[in-house]
Each structure stands twice: as C-alpha cells, then as structure tokens.
Design an enzyme around this catalytic site. Sequence first.
Site, mmCIF file in Angstrom:
data_model
loop_
_atom_site.group_PDB
_atom_site.id
_atom_site.type_symbol
_atom_site.label_atom_id
_atom_site.label_comp_id
_atom_site.label_asym_id
_atom_site.label_seq_id
_atom_site.Cartn_x
_atom_site.Cartn_y
_atom_site.Cartn_z
ATOM 1 C CG ASP A 1 -0.174 -0.005 2.543
ATOM 2 O OD1 ASP A 1 0.798 -0.791 2.659
ATOM 3 O OD2 ASP A 1 -0.526 0.768 3.448
ATOM 4 C CD GLU B 1 4.225 1.212 6.887
ATOM 5 O OE1 GLU B 1 5.026 1.515 7.781
ATOM 6 O OE2 GLU B 1 3.838 2.053 6.034
#
Lengths: 428, 428
Positions: free
Chosen positions: B63, B128
């Site tokens: 991500d 994250e």
Amino acid sequence: MATILVIFLRYRERLEKLGVCCTLQDLGKHIVDGKELPLPPVLFGQLGDDKSKKTVLVYGHVDVQPAAKSDGWNTDPFTLTEKNEKLYGRGSSDDKGPVLCWLHAVEMLQKQKINIPVNIKFCFEAMEESGSIGLAELLERNKNDFLAGVDFVCISDSYWLGTTKPCLTHGLRGICSFQLEVTGIQQDLHSGVYGGVVHEPLQDLVWMMSQLTSVENRILIPGIYDDVAPMSKEEHELYDSIDFCVKEFRESVGAKKLPTEDKKTLLIRRWREPCLSLHGIEGAFSGAGEKTVIPSKVIGKFSIRIVPNMKPEKVNKLVVDFLNDLWRKRGSPNTFNPRLGHDALPWVADTNDANFKAVHGVDPDYIREGCSIPITLTFQELTGKSVLLLPLGAADDMAHSQNEKMNKINYIQGVKTLLAYLLELGKV
Amino acid sequence: MATILVIFLRYRERLEKLGVCCTLQDLGKHIVDGKELPLPPVLFGQLGDDKSKKTVLVYGHVDVQPAAKSDGWNTDPFTLTEKNEKLYGRGSSDDKGPVLCWLHAVEMLQKQKINIPVNIKFCFEAMEESGSIGLAELLERNKNDFLAGVDFVCISDSYWLGTTKPCLTHGLRGICSFQLEVTGIQQDLHSGVYGGVVHEPLQDLVWMMSQLTSVENRILIPGIYDDVAPMSKEEHELYDSIDFCVKEFRESVGAKKLPTEDKKTLLIRRWREPCLSLHGIEGAFSGAGEKTVIPSKVIGKFSIRIVPNMKPEKVNKLVVDFLNDLWRKRGSPNTFNPRLGHDALPWVADTNDANFKAVHGVDPDYIREGCSIPITLTFQELTGKSVLLLPLGAADDMAHSQNEKMNKINYIQGVKTLLAYLLELGKV
C-alpha cells in the site's frame, strides 16, 4: 470556460425566443500569477426600444460557487432536484433561479398578450462569484451606448431576512479578500523522517490565522472599525421596527449560542459592521483519514466584509501591515507572502426612489445585506439612477453552502413579483 | 479494496513463479465511525522448508500514501517513469520498490543456479500506511504456525541517512495520531450573510492547532518530554561519529534555516525525541482561488512521533487532557471532539546480533529513523529474534511526498545487497 459558453448560448436562445436582441460581450483576459486566463463573456440583451417608455436594466449572474456531492449534498448539486416543494441545486437561489424568474415573467406577459410598459435591458455575467472581474470596465465602455437611457436598475441576487416576509434590500457590505502563503521547504516531507527538524509552514500559518479574530469573532486588526459610518437616530429606529427573531435565526444556523443575541446588535453586525471569516487552507492535507505529511506550501484564505465608509485600499493596507507585523512577531525563517484577492465596495440606496416604490405585494421590510454584489455600485454610478435589490429567495436558501435550494413558492411568487414590478414601473 | 486485491494477485503470481507457496490471509473488518470496513488481506509466502537451514522472514508493504498529479507531481504518480537514472512513482521507494528487490534477488539466485542457503518466508501487507491495522493480531494468531522457526526478520522500508552511504537502521520512532473536530453550525454558511454573527469552527480550530508547538517546533504539551529515555555516554559517542552533513540536509529540504543546525542535536531530534507535525484540515475550503464560505465542521489532523520510553496510552492521555484544557481556555460555544487515530510503539534493536552482522558491502552507518514501521516491534516480540532494518532507498527519495523516486543504482545495488545478505545468513 467551454461550459460557461454553452450555458450562455442556452440563455441567449431562450431570450431570443422572447424577442430579446442579444450580444455576447468579450471581457478579454485576466492575469493570475503571471498567467493569462480568458474571461467568460457577458450577455447584453434588449427587449423593446420605445422612446416613449422608461427603460429598466435587469442584472443577474449565471456562475455559481464550487460544489461537489462529497461536500455533504444530499443530491447531485448540478442536477435540479425537487423535494418537499423545494428546488435543490447549486445556483437554484444564487443566482440562476432568479435569472430564470425574469425570463418567465416576460414570457407570461407575452403569452397573456399584456403590453410590457417598459423597455427591458438584460446584463447577465459569469464572474460574479469571483468579484465581477472586468464587468465594471465593460460597463464603463458602454456608458453612452448600452447603459444610455436606463432609468431603473433591478438586481435579484439577495435574500429575504426570514422565510416568510418579502424584503427590499437597500444596503450591501463590500468585501476584501486575502490569501496568506507560507512556504519554507521545497516539497512536502514525510513527518516521520523530517518531523521536529524543520519549521513547518502550516504551524506558522495556523498561528497567523489564529491572530485575526477574537473568540467572539471580532476583528483584532487595529483601526479596522475606525471608518464605520456612525448611526443616525433614524437608522437606530429603523432597526427597532424590523421583524426578526433571533431564536429562529440561531436555530436556522444550528448554533448553540451566537456572539450576540440582541436583535439590534446582531442585525447591525450583519449589515453595517465589518467581519472577518476564515475560509480554509490550500496545500495542506484536506482528505478524510490520515496522511503523515509536512505540507511545504500552504495558503490560508480569509475575507473581510466592509461597510460604509470603509475603503478597500485602506482596508487592504491595514490588513497587510498587520500581517507583516504579525510575521515579524512570529520570527519564523519561513517565507510569508500576503496576497490581495478580489474586493468590492459596500453600497447603500435611497429607499424613497420610485424604483423602490414600484414593488407590488405586501409591505416589505427594508433590510440590508451582509454580503456583496460587486456591480451594484457601478450601475448606480454609471447610470446615475436608482438600483433596486429585489430578493426572491428565502433566508434559508443556503447560497454558497451544501443543499442550496429555492422554495417552489418563492420561485412562482418571484415570477409574479417581477411581473408586477414591470407593470408598476410603467405607471411611474 | 478491489485494486489492492488485484495487486496482491499479481505479487502472488510472481512469487509462485519463483516456487513460493502463497496464501492470502483474511484480516476481517475494521470499524470506523460506526461503519464496518473490510480490510485488505495479508500475503504469506514460504520458499523452502529445509530443517537444516535457518529461516528468514521478509516483510514489505504494497500500500502507498495518497498521491495525485495535482499535488505537484511532474509525472503521473501511478505510472512508473524513468528520468535521469531515477524511477519516479508513488511507492517506488516506499515500499513497492524494495519488495520487488526481494523478488529479483531470489530470481537471480535461481537463474544462476546458486543454492539459497536459508528458507525464506514472506509477509506482505497493504495497511502499513494506516498503522498496520489487524496485522499484529494476525501474526499473534500465527505465532506457533507461520512465525514458528523464524530465525531472522528483515524489513526494507526505511532510508539511508544520506544519498551515498548505505545504512542499517536500529531504531524507529513510534507515532500517536490525532484528529480535532470542531462543529457548531449545521452546515456551511455564506460568509457575507452570516459573517460576524456566528462563532466560526475554523477560527476555533486554527487557534487550537496554533497552541501545540512553538515557532521552533518544540511541543508545548506539558509532560510530553518526561519519558524520553536518557542518553548513555556510548550513545552520545555514536552520534559524534555518524557521517552527516547539516548543510546538505538543509539544502535537500530547501529550508533557509533549521530549528537546530548542530549535527548531534539535529540527529537526536530526528531519531530519539518526540515531535509534533500538523498535516492539514478536513472540511474547510482547500481548493485554489476563493470561496466565501464559513465551513461548518472542520477536522484538524496532527501526529506526534514517540520514542523510547514513551507509551502511546500515556501520550494519548496527555494530549487529550491538554486539548480539553485548551478548549476550556478558548471558551467557545462550539463543540469540540478530540479523536485518537492510529498509534505505533517506537523500536530499538541490538546491533550486535548476527542478523545485523550478515550485511555485506561497505561498512554501514548505524542509524535510527524518525518514522514508524508499526510491525517491527511485533515481529521482534513474537519471534523473539532480531529484526534487521535494511534500507535500500536514499535519503532524498521523498517518500510520502510529491515526485517519490528510487535511484536506479539503489534499485540494482539493492537487489545485490539482499542477495548477499541471504548468502551471508547461510554462514551464520
């Protein structure tokens, strides 16, 4: 620009069907940050050229404030949606709705084969929400041409004081807009990697913005209230008689408490005192959720509404001097750049003029407005005639906000009001 | 969510081509503002299950931070673009680039028919940038399963201190995130009509935000520095020897002056002291140009980076108590609601572990990082083994910012570093 041209062509088509002779006036270009931006045109129209009749000039604007469904609209802001006898959509009340009311009024008189006792000129623009850039100059150039022979000016671009009683607006606040740019790092930084070891432009900016007003929303810039015109005894009395309920107003905005809850003080603050509003910040993270960023260039936006006898030049100087002093006080090594945005003069009218007396219907409240319609004063100065502000929308129409609407009843009665006004003007 | 699934399926396909046995682990749902949001899955992979070999667990995330060309990117942030030996694109350095380096390293060893002397487990996630929500719990559930037998953990999700000398990261700051919501009017209002007679939520918010830090970017919240671990003599000496040029750092961020220009003080502030950054405001006008609006609901975003021995629970309480005190001091009738965002603990490693010693190449600088990788501590606690933070990107990669890039040389040398690290681990 392409969109606004399409919109103008539609209005022109509708006007021409009514027999209005139309031209699109080129406004040329405007320079922003060194770049030339083309300005949208202005539509001039003329219906009737009978020398034995008086001539009324009708002004309206077809541009709108920005809007997106994600701002919190219940319906698509750019699809007119009827719900509970209300017409929702950006511009429904400010100012496409009132512009359409004028077209309906003329259409209705023609269908009923009623002679329109005045010549009508139309001036529709698309830069009102950006301070009517270029329009004053265009009108100045047309002073002895399009504006020649105008006897009355009528603008429907304001609101009733409440939701039930019609009003005539005889005063408007002006505006001075400002942008505060703070930079200091060359691009946005990761707050984990750089946090604590750079001077953050956004920390400087929120501090600057926090120093402009008190918690009670009074302006902290020295000298800003000095030029506010003193109130005469007659004006004091006028405020006493106005039909206005503070409780209803407070509930309509959804506030727990207002900076003042005294009717007269509140109306005075809205109409004849300056105020300062913070609008937002460009360049910082503005989305939902989290973004651990240190923004590199942030621009705070605010504006001051001004009243007679304040002058934009003096207000601009007071504000910029104050901001520069504040910045020195802050002592940040970042770079600060205060910029002037659009400004507009305040306006007050003589309510004894025939133009005001021609309004049909229930005895209206004579009110002022806190907002600005930049071109009002220009029309008054160039024609030397009275400008009538004839609001059609209700106080709760939420212009500039989410879920802007116009009540169906205001739309229909608005058409009738304009129609009656035209007939009454013929008797003057 | 659909996009991230597609991305994961691509990574799985590439891993499976390398002989990695993959599964997607469901993280379930997360509740935000009363709404259930599905979380993206986590990818677990395993290459080799030779009991005679040690096992290394490789962590990465796919991500990225939000990005839009209009933020000031020179290229489309989601199309990898090579220019001047640099690979531009969101995630090129944080952290898709390093993840791909791992895949290339394994591929290269296989192509050269070199025996990989360790078993490799992969853990790739997609949350994250939002605090690795759900991952710690998933790993906890897999402590005796996927995590069993792990001897080393390696994470490539940080940066060199400069642009030329490789580094090993042995400390990370944690984070506590906050949102300050101020409301008070039921919807956005026209500043001309309502300016001066409502308490503006944005005026309250910028004042609150302005009270959090000094002009030199020190935190003004009482007690916030109390739990910062004292520095030992050895740690003082470590800072003396680090290769770091303040002038180069200042120029790389484009600042005229930094809050401190002393090398040691600057590094200490970046790595082992808390800091507070303002990220932005949600709900106010954030576009270019002007909008004369009074925003009704504004949410200020900020975060505090925390260091040993600060605890998120205590920091959260200190901050919220301070904010509530501030709000009382402000005395506004508007409504204030402080909300906690994601948090993560700080982390410090023992650099004498074999995992750290296995890194090949030039003698690296042992550095710490100002940012957070929330899962570092979880891996250390659940495996009881050393976690190596092996940065591949350079200091000027501009993670989280516009024009994020990875140097081609770092990308290629990164693959070689990881490959050498795997071979060295086999000798431990």
